[in-house]
Design an enzyme around this catalytic site. Structure first.
Site, PDB file in Angstrom:
ATOM      1  N   GLU A  85       0.872  -1.185   0.000  1.00 57.67           N
ATOM      2  CA  GLU A  85       0.000   0.000   0.000  1.00 57.67           C
ATOM      3  C   GLU A  85       0.898   1.219   0.000  1.00 57.67           C
ATOM      4  O   GLU A  85       1.710   1.419   0.907  1.00 57.67           O
ATOM      5  CB  GLU A  85      -0.920  -0.006   1.231  1.00 57.67           C
ATOM      6  CG  GLU A  85      -2.067  -1.002   1.089  1.00 57.67           C
ATOM      7  CD  GLU A  85      -3.075  -0.951   2.237  1.00 57.67           C
ATOM      8  OE1 GLU A  85      -4.030  -1.745   2.182  1.00 57.67           O
ATOM      9  OE2 GLU A  85      -2.917  -0.142   3.169  1.00 57.67           O
ATOM     10  N   ASP A 119      -5.758  10.189   9.582  1.00 52.26           N
ATOM     11  CA  ASP A 119      -4.480   9.634  10.006  1.00 52.26           C
ATOM     12  C   ASP A 119      -3.966  10.261  11.282  1.00 52.26           C
ATOM     13  O   ASP A 119      -4.193  11.433  11.560  1.00 52.26           O
ATOM     14  CB  ASP A 119      -3.445   9.806   8.887  1.00 52.26           C
ATOM     15  CG  ASP A 119      -3.665   8.800   7.773  1.00 52.26           C
ATOM     16  OD1 ASP A 119      -3.579   7.596   8.062  1.00 52.26           O
ATOM     17  OD2 ASP A 119      -3.952   9.223   6.635  1.00 52.26           O
TER      18      ASP A 119
END
Lengths: 269, 407
Positions: free
Chosen positions: A53, A64
């Site tokens: 990824e 995040d």
């Protein structure tokens, strides 16, 4: 459906026949510097990564935690944008046609490039999947159609707060694999409770034949091993980025290789 | 087009204003937003909820706020008459409290004892801390460290009211980063926490809900203007950062095509310099903070740091309903730069004895610009969305070359 079998599907089929689970590292493209990204991708494959990824840097990574935010900020200092990320994938593909690459990020860089242009360029570069944190299925019908046509899997998230209805909805839209966010929080947060995760994975697997990966909060080989008993894939991101933050530019790739090799060993034991 | 405006019914059930708005958030927040949407719809249908809000707005906030005819200013300009909707006279000194009262009531209905907020200039943070104190809730306010430096007085006010102010060190350390951080808190504490967003942006139902709670401003004007002048104004003006005070005063005027709606963005050093916060005037559509709208972004789709003398307008996006009103041409959007806003600030201080917020000064500046070209019987209604007490340090620093201004 006449789509060719994707690299992602092939990878999970191969792993299943070997009775192994997928190890999926996440790194942000261009972090800690653009020169490192392609060698780092190869090193991760050498250390046992099955799928990569690759994070697309974004100025406002809302979902995040601080570790991935910092990685995004470092990459943005080098001006790394979606075009650069696609170039890294193209470079990686010159010597690796096996390992699937999934781009992970936020909607706006794709919106800016334009969905169709992105799909064409990503397909040419050798991208296998996209995971766009802020494109839920309801808002991404266009994305799904365009990516399907380009032979790119759209990967969706499920979370501990997903209702049975949403599990159904997401499962119906999902391609490639489903990414289960193992905790309520941002990436890289506290350690996870694996028994809670196991329960939820069972509920998801009742709705879909797709592989289910688990990410957010997996920080060591032992947790990865516990998760891999019931999930098809383990995603590790923040922990890898932290490893690089404590390294020098010369040792970063080696340190990540060691970390992943250790996790791979524990997962396969 | 007239029929369209009369039948104006946005957003749709999924929170879309034409192509704008929507719910562009990570999976973890989907359940919370759905629960909020359902609870808000239920509350809207409950007369007791409306009555409770009305009581609070009257006795706690001090509504209705008056409309004031700025006669001296209008005479000096020699054109259209300028009227000011005095949101600066509300408790806490701005329109922001209209929304925080509403959302706090909703939080109570949902049994949430902890509220969080993002703030730029600190007005929304203060308004949230105020209602949290009023209803006995825990309150955490996220604020960019750059804004904390610029708005020290509001930081202290929030602390006095019992709130915890968390400095945000990521990104540009301003409002957009505070919003990111508040979202991260909400994702983590979604079961116990109510996120009070301060503007008409964010994922559905926020743009609709914050508009509805602020629409009391326009509703009052609809009855007050005929009482004062026997008719509605020719144009309504309001500053636009995220756009909550503007949506508040615009909303009930949308069906009346005879009334021009003019949104005034922050032109900073001038739109041509690139140092501004005028997303509708100079931006392009994209996705940020859970909705599709106009953004100030670069060729890679990264959000660019904005600039404005007023922290409250220093935001790279704008509410999706404004994006829709712009595209459908129901509202016009213009930019006023820092110097023009400061000049308007000083002029209103001296001609009317009213110290406006720097945000609101942008709307005053646009009114001052267009009034002289209009006939004397034309009427401009300006939303004076907040008072300027919080801006003393900025004004003193920026006005050293303005003649006659005390140093």
């Amino acid at each position: 459906m006449s789509r060719p079998v994707s690299r992602i599907a092939n990878t999970f089929a191969r792993l299943a026949s070997e009775k192994r689970k997928a190890l999926i590292p996440f790194v942000t493209a261009g972090d800690p510097s653009p020169m490192i990204t392609v060698p780092l991708m190869h090193a991760m494959v050498d250390a046992g990564a099955d799928i990569i990824e690759l994070g697309v840097p974004f100025s406002d990574p809302m979902a995040d935690g601080p570790v991935i935010q910092r990685s995004s900020e470092r990459a943005l200092k080098f001006g790394v944008g979606l075009n650069d990320v696609l170039a890294y994938v193209g470079e990686f593909r010159k010597t690796n046609q096996m390992t699937p690459v999934v781009l992970m990020g936020y909607a706006n860089p794709i919106e800016r490039m334009g969905m169709k242009v992105f799909a064409e360029r990503a397909s040419t570069a050798g991208v296998d999947g996209v995971l766009v944190v802020d494109y839920p299925p309801e808002e991404s019908l266009g994305l799904l159609e365009t990516m399907d046509a380009a032979g790119i899997d759209v990967i969706y998230l499920l979370s501990p707060t997903s209702s049975p209805e949403r599990i159904k909805l997401v499962s119906a839209a999902a391609r490639g694999y489903i990414y289960y966010v193992s905790l309520k929080g941002v990436s890289g947060a506290a350690n996870i409770d694996t028994s809670d995760v196991e329960l939820m994975i069972a509920k998801i697997k009742a709705q879909t034949k797709l592989p289910v990966g688990v990410g957010f909060g997996i920080r060591d080989g032992d947790t990865a091993r516990r998760i891999s008993r019931f999930a098809d894939a383990v995603v590790i991101g923040s922990r890898i980025i932290q490893e690089m933050e404590t390294a020098t530019p010369d040792t970063a790739v080696e340190k990540v290789r060691e970390l992943l090799a250790d996790i791979r060993k524990k997962m396969d034991s | 087009m007239q029929m369209q405006a009369e039948n104006y019914n946005f957003p749709d059930a999924k929170g879309h204003f034409g192509p704008y708005g929507g719910v562009f958030v990570a999976e973890t927040l989907q359940a919370a937003l759905l629960a909020l949407t359902i609870e808000y719809e239920k509350a809207k249908a409950d007369p007791a909820f409306a009555a409770e809000i009305q009581y609070e707005l009257k006795h706690y906030v001090g509504r209705p706020s008056p409309i004031y005819h700025a006669k001296r200013l209008s005479e000096e300009l020699g054109g259209a008459q300028i009227y000011l909707k005095r949101e600066d006279l509300n408790h806490t000194g701005a329109h922001k409290v209209n929304n925080t009262v509403g959302q706090a009531m909703l939080a109570r209905r949902m049994g949430k004892r902890r509220v969080i907020a993002e703030t730029g200039a600190g007005q929304h943070g203060v308004a949230t801390a105020t209602v949290a104190a009023r209803y006995g809730m825990e309150c955490v306010v996220y604020m960019g460290s750059e804004d904390i430096r610029r708005q020290a007085q509001n930081v202290y006010r929030m602390k006095l009211l019992g709130a915890t102010v968390v400095p945000v060190e990521s990104g540009s350390r301003t409002l957009k980063d505070a919003l990111n951080e508040a979202m991260r808190d909400w994702v983590t504490n979604v079961e116990t926490t109510f996120y009070i967003i301060g503007t008409v942006a964010g994922p559905h139902p926020y743009p609709m809900m914050v508009r509805d709670f602020n629409s009391v401003v326009g509703k009052e004007c609809l009855t007050q203007m005929p009482e004062m002048i026997g008719r509605q104004p020719d144009a309504v003006l309001a500053c636009v950062g995220g756009g909550s005070n503007a949506m508040g005063i615009f909303y009930d005027y949308i069906p009346d095509r005879n009334v021009r709606l003019i949104g005034v963005e922050a032109g900073g050093d001038g739109v041509a310099t690139g140092r501004h916060a005028a997303s509708l005037t100079a931006g392009s559509p994209g996705i940020l903070h859970g909705n599709r709208t106009y953004l100030i972004q670069d060729a890679n789709g990264q959000i660019i740091d904005t600039h404005s003398v007023s922290a409250g307008l220093d935001y790279p996006g704008v509410g999706p309903e404004h994006a829709w009103l712009k595209d459908t041409k129901r509202a016009e959007y213009v930019a006023i730069n820092d110097d023009e806003a400061l000049a308007a600030f000083h002029r209103l201080c001296r001609t009317e004895g009213i110290i406006p917020a720097l945000e609101s000064s942008h709307a005053v500046a646009e009114a001052m610009k267009i009034a002289p070209g209009m006939a004397r019987d034309k009427v401009l209604l300006v939303n004076l969305s907040g008072r300027g007490d919080k801006d003393m340090a900025t004004v003193a620093e920026r006005s050293q070359t303005v003649s006659g201004v005390p140093q």
